[in-house]
Design a protein around this motif. Structure first.
Motif, PDB file in Angstrom:
ATOM      1  N   ASP A 527      -2.307  31.897   2.665  1.00 32.52           N
ATOM      2  CA  ASP A 527      -2.928  32.784   3.649  1.00 32.52           C
ATOM      3  C   ASP A 527      -4.174  32.141   4.246  1.00 32.52           C
ATOM      4  O   ASP A 527      -4.907  31.405   3.576  1.00 32.52           O
ATOM      5  N   VAL A 528      -4.415  32.427   5.510  1.00 34.95           N
ATOM      6  CA  VAL A 528      -5.621  31.970   6.201  1.00 34.95           C
ATOM      7  C   VAL A 528      -6.308  33.180   6.822  1.00 34.95           C
ATOM      8  O   VAL A 528      -5.689  34.241   6.990  1.00 34.95           O
ATOM      9  N   PRO A 529      -7.576  33.067   7.172  1.00 34.61           N
ATOM     10  CA  PRO A 529      -8.270  34.202   7.795  1.00 34.61           C
ATOM     11  C   PRO A 529      -7.597  34.617   9.106  1.00 34.61           C
ATOM     12  O   PRO A 529      -7.171  33.767   9.896  1.00 34.61           O
ATOM     13  N   ARG A 530      -7.541  35.919   9.324  1.00 30.85           N
ATOM     14  CA  ARG A 530      -6.966  36.455  10.565  1.00 30.85           C
ATOM     15  C   ARG A 530      -7.888  37.549  11.093  1.00 30.85           C
ATOM     16  O   ARG A 530      -8.464  38.318  10.321  1.00 30.85           O
ATOM     17  N   THR A 531      -7.996  37.609  12.413  1.00 34.61           N
ATOM     18  CA  THR A 531      -8.911  38.564  13.022  1.00 34.61           C
ATOM     19  C   THR A 531      -8.301  39.953  13.116  1.00 34.61           C
ATOM     20  O   THR A 531      -7.106  40.118  13.377  1.00 34.61           O
ATOM     21  N   GLY A 532      -9.161  40.962  12.875  1.00 34.94           N
ATOM     22  CA  GLY A 532      -8.800  42.348  13.099  1.00 34.94           C
ATOM     23  C   GLY A 532      -9.492  42.863  14.354  1.00 34.94           C
ATOM     24  O   GLY A 532      -9.606  42.148  15.356  1.00 34.94           O
ATOM     25  N   LYS A 533      -9.993  44.077  14.298  1.00 33.77           N
ATOM     26  CA  LYS A 533     -10.598  44.670  15.492  1.00 33.77           C
ATOM     27  C   LYS A 533     -11.959  44.038  15.779  1.00 33.77           C
ATOM     28  O   LYS A 533     -12.639  43.524  14.887  1.00 33.77           O
ATOM     29  N   LEU A 534     -12.323  44.052  17.040  1.00 34.82           N
ATOM     30  CA  LEU A 534     -13.616  43.529  17.466  1.00 34.82           C
ATOM     31  C   LEU A 534     -14.733  44.426  16.941  1.00 34.82           C
ATOM     32  O   LEU A 534     -14.700  45.649  17.094  1.00 34.82           O
ATOM     33  N   LEU A 535     -15.733  43.805  16.318  1.00 34.99           N
ATOM     34  CA  LEU A 535     -16.874  44.539  15.782  1.00 34.99           C
ATOM     35  C   LEU A 535     -18.047  44.553  16.748  1.00 34.99           C
ATOM     36  O   LEU A 535     -18.638  45.598  17.024  1.00 34.99           O
ATOM     37  N   VAL A 536     -18.419  43.395  17.255  1.00 37.48           N
ATOM     38  CA  VAL A 536     -19.572  43.268  18.134  1.00 37.48           C
ATOM     39  C   VAL A 536     -19.462  41.913  18.822  1.00 37.48           C
ATOM     40  O   VAL A 536     -18.755  41.020  18.343  1.00 37.48           O
ATOM     41  N   GLY A 537     -20.161  41.733  19.913  1.00 34.93           N
ATOM     42  CA  GLY A 537     -20.124  40.436  20.567  1.00 34.93           C
ATOM     43  C   GLY A 537     -20.853  40.447  21.889  1.00 34.93           C
ATOM     44  O   GLY A 537     -21.397  41.470  22.325  1.00 34.93           O
ATOM     45  N   ASP A 538     -20.865  39.286  22.517  1.00 27.63           N
ATOM     46  CA  ASP A 538     -21.522  39.121  23.810  1.00 27.63           C
ATOM     47  C   ASP A 538     -20.664  38.190  24.650  1.00 27.63           C
ATOM     48  O   ASP A 538     -20.404  37.049  24.252  1.00 27.63           O
ATOM     49  N   ASP A 539     -20.208  38.669  25.819  1.00 26.46           N
ATOM     50  CA  ASP A 539     -19.413  37.870  26.746  1.00 26.46           C
ATOM     51  C   ASP A 539     -20.273  37.241  27.834  1.00 26.46           C
ATOM     52  O   ASP A 539     -19.746  36.716  28.823  1.00 26.46           O
ATOM     53  N   PHE A 540     -21.570  37.292  27.687  1.00 22.76           N
ATOM     54  CA  PHE A 540     -22.532  36.665  28.600  1.00 22.76           C
ATOM     55  C   PHE A 540     -22.369  37.164  30.040  1.00 22.76           C
ATOM     56  O   PHE A 540     -22.397  36.388  30.995  1.00 22.76           O
ATOM     57  N   ASN A 541     -22.198  38.469  30.152  1.00 19.03           N
ATOM     58  CA  ASN A 541     -22.106  39.081  31.481  1.00 19.03           C
ATOM     59  C   ASN A 541     -23.450  39.595  31.984  1.00 19.03           C
ATOM     60  O   ASN A 541     -23.527  40.203  33.055  1.00 19.03           O
ATOM     61  N   GLY A 542     -24.485  39.372  31.205  1.00 21.13           N
ATOM     62  CA  GLY A 542     -25.822  39.791  31.607  1.00 21.13           C
ATOM     63  C   GLY A 542     -26.845  39.109  30.729  1.00 21.13           C
ATOM     64  O   GLY A 542     -26.530  38.170  29.983  1.00 21.13           O
ATOM     65  N   ALA A 543     -28.074  39.564  30.819  1.00 19.58           N
ATOM     66  CA  ALA A 543     -29.142  38.941  30.041  1.00 19.58           C
ATOM     67  C   ALA A 543     -28.876  39.093  28.550  1.00 19.58           C
ATOM     68  O   ALA A 543     -28.193  40.021  28.098  1.00 19.58           O
ATOM     69  N   LEU A 544     -29.396  38.146  27.767  1.00 19.79           N
ATOM     70  CA  LEU A 544     -29.248  38.202  26.324  1.00 19.79           C
ATOM     71  C   LEU A 544     -29.926  39.448  25.774  1.00 19.79           C
ATOM     72  O   LEU A 544     -31.059  39.777  26.132  1.00 19.79           O
ATOM     73  N   GLY A 545     -29.227  40.138  24.880  1.00 18.22           N
ATOM     74  CA  GLY A 545     -29.733  41.385  24.336  1.00 18.22           C
ATOM     75  C   GLY A 545     -30.559  41.182  23.079  1.00 18.22           C
ATOM     76  O   GLY A 545     -30.807  40.048  22.626  1.00 18.22           O
ATOM     77  N   PRO A 546     -30.984  42.280  22.440  1.00 17.44           N
ATOM     78  CA  PRO A 546     -31.871  42.201  21.281  1.00 17.44           C
ATOM     79  C   PRO A 546     -31.221  41.621  20.030  1.00 17.44           C
ATOM     80  O   PRO A 546     -31.938  41.276  19.077  1.00 17.44           O
ATOM     81  N   ALA A 547     -29.890  41.531  20.007  1.00 16.89           N
ATOM     82  CA  ALA A 547     -29.233  40.932  18.837  1.00 16.89           C
ATOM     83  C   ALA A 547     -29.440  39.422  18.771  1.00 16.89           C
ATOM     84  O   ALA A 547     -29.188  38.802  17.744  1.00 16.89           O
ATOM     85  N   TRP A 548     -29.891  38.844  19.879  1.00 13.85           N
ATOM     86  CA  TRP A 548     -30.102  37.395  19.941  1.00 13.85           C
ATOM     87  C   TRP A 548     -31.550  37.051  19.593  1.00 13.85           C
ATOM     88  O   TRP A 548     -32.468  37.807  19.884  1.00 13.85           O
ATOM     89  N   SER A 549     -31.727  35.878  19.008  1.00 14.78           N
ATOM     90  CA  SER A 549     -33.068  35.345  18.762  1.00 14.78           C
ATOM     91  C   SER A 549     -33.018  33.826  18.833  1.00 14.78           C
ATOM     92  O   SER A 549     -32.008  33.206  18.516  1.00 14.78           O
ATOM     93  N   TRP A 550     -34.126  33.254  19.259  1.00 17.78           N
ATOM     94  CA  TRP A 550     -34.200  31.801  19.415  1.00 17.78           C
ATOM     95  C   TRP A 550     -34.965  31.158  18.255  1.00 17.78           C
ATOM     96  O   TRP A 550     -35.925  31.718  17.746  1.00 17.78           O
ATOM     97  N   ILE A 551     -34.509  29.973  17.884  1.00 17.22           N
ATOM     98  CA  ILE A 551     -35.303  29.011  17.124  1.00 17.22           C
ATOM     99  C   ILE A 551     -35.556  27.854  18.089  1.00 17.22           C
ATOM    100  O   ILE A 551     -34.617  27.213  18.547  1.00 17.22           O
ATOM    101  N   ARG A 552     -36.814  27.626  18.445  1.00 20.85           N
ATOM    102  CA  ARG A 552     -37.194  26.603  19.429  1.00 20.85           C
ATOM    103  C   ARG A 552     -36.460  26.848  20.756  1.00 20.85           C
ATOM    104  O   ARG A 552     -35.488  26.161  21.086  1.00 20.85           O
ATOM    105  N   PRO A 553     -36.898  27.822  21.535  1.00 21.32           N
ATOM    106  CA  PRO A 553     -36.218  28.180  22.787  1.00 21.32           C
ATOM    107  C   PRO A 553     -36.068  26.985  23.729  1.00 21.32           C
ATOM    108  O   PRO A 553     -36.951  26.134  23.823  1.00 21.32           O
ATOM    109  N   ASP A 554     -34.952  26.951  24.420  1.00 21.32           N
ATOM    110  CA  ASP A 554     -34.683  25.911  25.411  1.00 21.32           C
ATOM    111  C   ASP A 554     -34.543  26.587  26.774  1.00 21.32           C
ATOM    112  O   ASP A 554     -33.565  27.304  27.034  1.00 21.32           O
ATOM    113  N   ALA A 555     -35.494  26.336  27.629  1.00 16.83           N
ATOM    114  CA  ALA A 555     -35.500  26.978  28.941  1.00 16.83           C
ATOM    115  C   ALA A 555     -34.344  26.533  29.814  1.00 16.83           C
ATOM    116  O   ALA A 555     -34.019  27.193  30.814  1.00 16.83           O
ATOM    117  N   ASN A 556     -33.708  25.420  29.479  1.00 18.73           N
ATOM    118  CA  ASN A 556     -32.591  24.938  30.285  1.00 18.73           C
ATOM    119  C   ASN A 556     -31.293  25.696  30.015  1.00 18.73           C
ATOM    120  O   ASN A 556     -30.320  25.534  30.749  1.00 18.73           O
TER     121      ASN A 556
END
Length: 737
Positions: A527-556
């Motif tokens: 057996d190998v891992p298999r995906t079930g239902k979507l829990l959470v995510g970001d399709d980058f359709n807008g600004a980064l939300g609060p679930a994201w955080s930077w280590i050494r932000p890159d402005a580029n």
């Protein structure tokens, strides 16, 4: 060629010649073994193992020259033996200071012995790390012979593969030999490493000299530790990838490709060549999240029940060093089952190294036969006294059969044979396999097939003959020593045997005779891992939300048009660098889930772009992470799953190593599957896909606590202006089924 009717009629007449039989006698109860098997003879390390069955019935294992125990001396390659893979005996070293090759430079190491038997003697190929021709590091391949598997070993007066200059004042990696006798009757030697790739050359018939022009069979910077076996018309080239010896971050793994020719080209299950820049290779063994990491540099054996096994070394991640951190790696010998899944060798059906007791390779015979003194278990055979190679043998002059009947169902009959005339084996009164003057003939009912023997096949020497019958196939095979080599192989569709004695016609001397039911094959992958239902995510359709955080932000790095577009930073995370930006996302609650991203990164092919990469990261801190990247490594493009941790707490020194996963591609889907194991440890397993549908699951790393999951894009890009851009389509978290 004898007719089918003549062969079968003669076989059925054997009972009249030699008498009746008694009931079936079962084999001895099964034996278990527990990794590491080298612990049974007191060895903490027994690296780069190879193995062979001697005519005395023992299995002999050989290892590289590392010390066996902490603070022990380096040896001139080591030897040990077992009869049942449970109890072992250490035999000493292959060479001593007086018998080691005279052409080796003082202080040279001796690595990676490869053991074979042909031409009436045992032959060992090995690496000499430094020769007198160019002292300072010019590896070459040596060869030695012995009358018995325990020696005494006599090295030749020069290398079989000489040091190979690289054109820049150095030498290519002429290491890790593996010999094969192929169906064309020729002997081949595979050798090489990361520096220069793997190559194959033809050998002289006695195996002592390279002849002709070598062929490179893998790209450089990917494989070492070659081993080749022949199965079902294919030659399978296997090699170990990444670093053998990075202590607690060792990600060594074994991959395979196959070809109809011993010279290649070798391609993997997806059709990718092992010579491609986006290098191919189908996983044979990789680490699975238990205590074993870095499984590799292996050999294959086939046991008395027809089950294949892989013999290899690995590292216990809890005790990775023989002595001090960054010293000699502790690499004991392990053995596990090989299953052929859809035509490819997989360790424990793809589950990887075992940690607890498992069935040991089957040894010995059923039907009341002593495999190392078989005459007493046969009617019509006479006993011949033992010689220096092994125990007493059985001589068959015209006909013989087992005293006991074999059970109905499947059966494997195997023996070392020294042939005088044509020799026929009959199973269940239904299957007839004959070695004639110039062919191997197989008859099953109304079906028949035959294959030619090599023109120079020497029947007067000891060879290995096996006949295996189950309901899927019937196979007769003649080879040197049962190590994946082949002189001839005949195959027909399977049949269920009736109960009957095993019978022989013709003249031969027989040793190491085993008769056993065939091991039930495992054909379903683990057996190998298999995906079930979507829990959470970001399709980058807008600004980064609060679930994201930077280590050494890159402005580029920018979000636009449904993508995260991130030009590669000229930075890194390994060692003391720690100057690369990381974009991290909070993880779902729970003890198992799968994170996935889709990455586009075009690093071209065939040129050097060290080490441009992008991908996913499981991050605790700058010195404790696992990083899955699509990465350029010299002229290759690979998917690398790396691990960094603090290996020496006294000064904070870190160790970094990596495992290879699936094939690289400009557009690559990536997954990290998280779960907690029985010990409560945090396991992250990597998978990749080139189409988003079919996934290759590979190595797992264990982290001390739950990590954040994120994205990264960095690596050197000197001369690249503008730098390559990594484009991420999304980061999603799914339930894990």
């Amino acid at each position: 060629m004898p007719s089918k009717k003549r062969l079968l009629a003669a076989a059925l007449a054997v009972t009249a010649l030699v008498g009746g039989t008694t009931a079936y006698a079962a084999p001895a109860p099964p034996v278990t073994s527990t990794n590491p098997v080298s612990k049974a003879f007191g060895a903490d390390s027994f690296a780069d193992p190879s193995i062979i069955q001697g005519r005395d019935g023992y299995w002999y294992a050989y290892a590289t020259s590392d010390p066996l125990v902490a603070n022990g001396p380096f040896g001139l390659m080591h030897m040990a033996r077992t009869k049942d893979f449970s109890k072992w005996e250490y035999l000493g070293t292959v060479f001593n200071d007086q018998t080691k090759p005279a052409w080796a430079a003082p202080g040279s190491f001796f690595w990676a012995p490869d053991i074979r038997y042909f031409g009436g003697r045992y032959v060992m190929y090995f690496t000499v790390t430094d020769t007198l021709a160019n002292p300072g590091g010019d590896p070459a391949i040596g060869v030695a012979t012995a009358p018995t598997p325990a020696g005494p070993w006599t090295a030749t007066d020069g290398p079989v593969i000489a040091p190979r200059p690289d054109g820049s004042g150095g030498y290519l990696g002429t290491i890790d030999p593996a010999m094969l006798t192929a169906a064309d009757g020729k002997r081949y030697l595979y050798y090489g490493g990361f520096y220069g790739g793997l190559s194959v050359t033809e050998l002289s018939p006695d195996g002592m000299h390279a002849v002709g022009t070598p062929t490179q069979v893998t790209i450089g910077d990917r494989y070492e530790g070659s081993y080749v076996v022949y199965r079902d018309g294919w030659y399978y080239l296997m090699g170990s990838s990444m670093n053998c010896c990075a202590g607690p971050t060792t990600g060594y793994s074994v991959f395979a490709g196959r070809s109809k020719s011993p010279r290649g080209p070798f391609v993997d299950a997806d059709g990718a060549a092992m010579t491609d820049s986006r290098v191919g290779g189908t996983t044979v063994i990789t680490q699975n999240g238990n205590k074993w990491i870095g499984p590799g540099h292996h050999a294959f054996i086939t046991d008395a029940a027809g089950q294949d096994h892989i013999v290899y070394h690995a590292i216990d991640r809890g005790t990775p060093w023989l002595t001090d951190p960054f010293g000699i790696n502790r690499r004991p010998m392990l053995i596990d089952r090989i299953d052929w899944i859809n035509g490819w060798p997989r360790t424990n059906a793809g589950a990887g190294p075992s940690e607890g007791p498992v069935p040991a390779p089957a040894t010995g015979s059923s039907l009341g036969i002593d495999s190392t003194d078989p005459a007493a278990g046969l009617l019509g055979a006479t006993r011949t006294q033992a010689d220096q190679l092994g125990g007493a043998t059985a001589t068959i002059k015209t006909a013989a059969q087992t005293r006991n009947s074999a059970p109905a169902g499947s059966l494997r009959v195997e023996a070392d044979v020294r042939l005088s005339t044509s020799f026929t084996t009959v199973l269940g009164n239904q299957v007839v396999a004959s070695v004639t003057k110039d062919r191997l003939v197989l008859v099953v009912g109304r079906r028949t097939t035959s294959v030619p023997l090599p023109a120079d096949f020497d029947r007067t020497q000891w060879n290995k003959l096996s006949v295996q019958v189950d309901e899927s196939s019937v196979t007769a095979r003649l080879n040197d020593a049962g190590l994946g080599d082949v002189y001839a192989e005949a195959k027909l569709p399977g049949v269920r045997l009736g109960s009957a004695p095993v019978r022989w016609l013709g003249s031969a001397e027989v040793d190491n005779l085993t008769v056993r039911p065939v091991a039930k094959p495992v054909t379903k992958p683990a057996d190998v891992p298999r995906t079930g239902k979507l829990l959470v995510g970001d399709d980058f359709n807008g600004a980064l939300g609060p679930a994201w955080s930077w280590i050494r932000p890159d402005a580029n790095a920018t979000v636009a048009d449904g993508n995260l577009n991130w030009p590669l930073e000229n930075a890194d995370m390994v060692g003391s660098g720690n100057n690369a930006g990381l974009l991290l996302h909070a993880t779902p609650a729970g003890t198992s889930w799968i994170a996935e991203t889709k990455l586009h990164l075009d690093t071209g092919i065939d040129d050097v772009r060290n080490y441009q990469q992008a991908g996913m990261i499981a991050y605790l801190n700058d010195n404790d992470f696992a990083r899955l990247g699509n990465v350029a490594i010299w002229k290759t493009r690979q998917t690398e799953y790396g691990r960094e941790l603090v290996a020496r707490p006294s000064d904070g020194a870190t160790s970094y190593g990596a495992a290879a996963i699936g094939r690289s591609a400009p557009t690559l889907w990536m997954r990290l599957a998280y779960h907690q194991n029985a010990a409560g440890e945090h396991v992250y397993r990597a998978g990749t896909s080139v189409d988003g549908k079919n996934w290759t699951w590979g190595a797992a790393w264990v982290l001390p606590s739950a990590a954040k999951i994120g994205l990264y894009a960095h690596g050197e890009f000197t001369g690249a202006n503008p730098p390559p851009v990594a484009t991420f389509d999304y980061l999603r978290f799914y339930e894990s089924k």
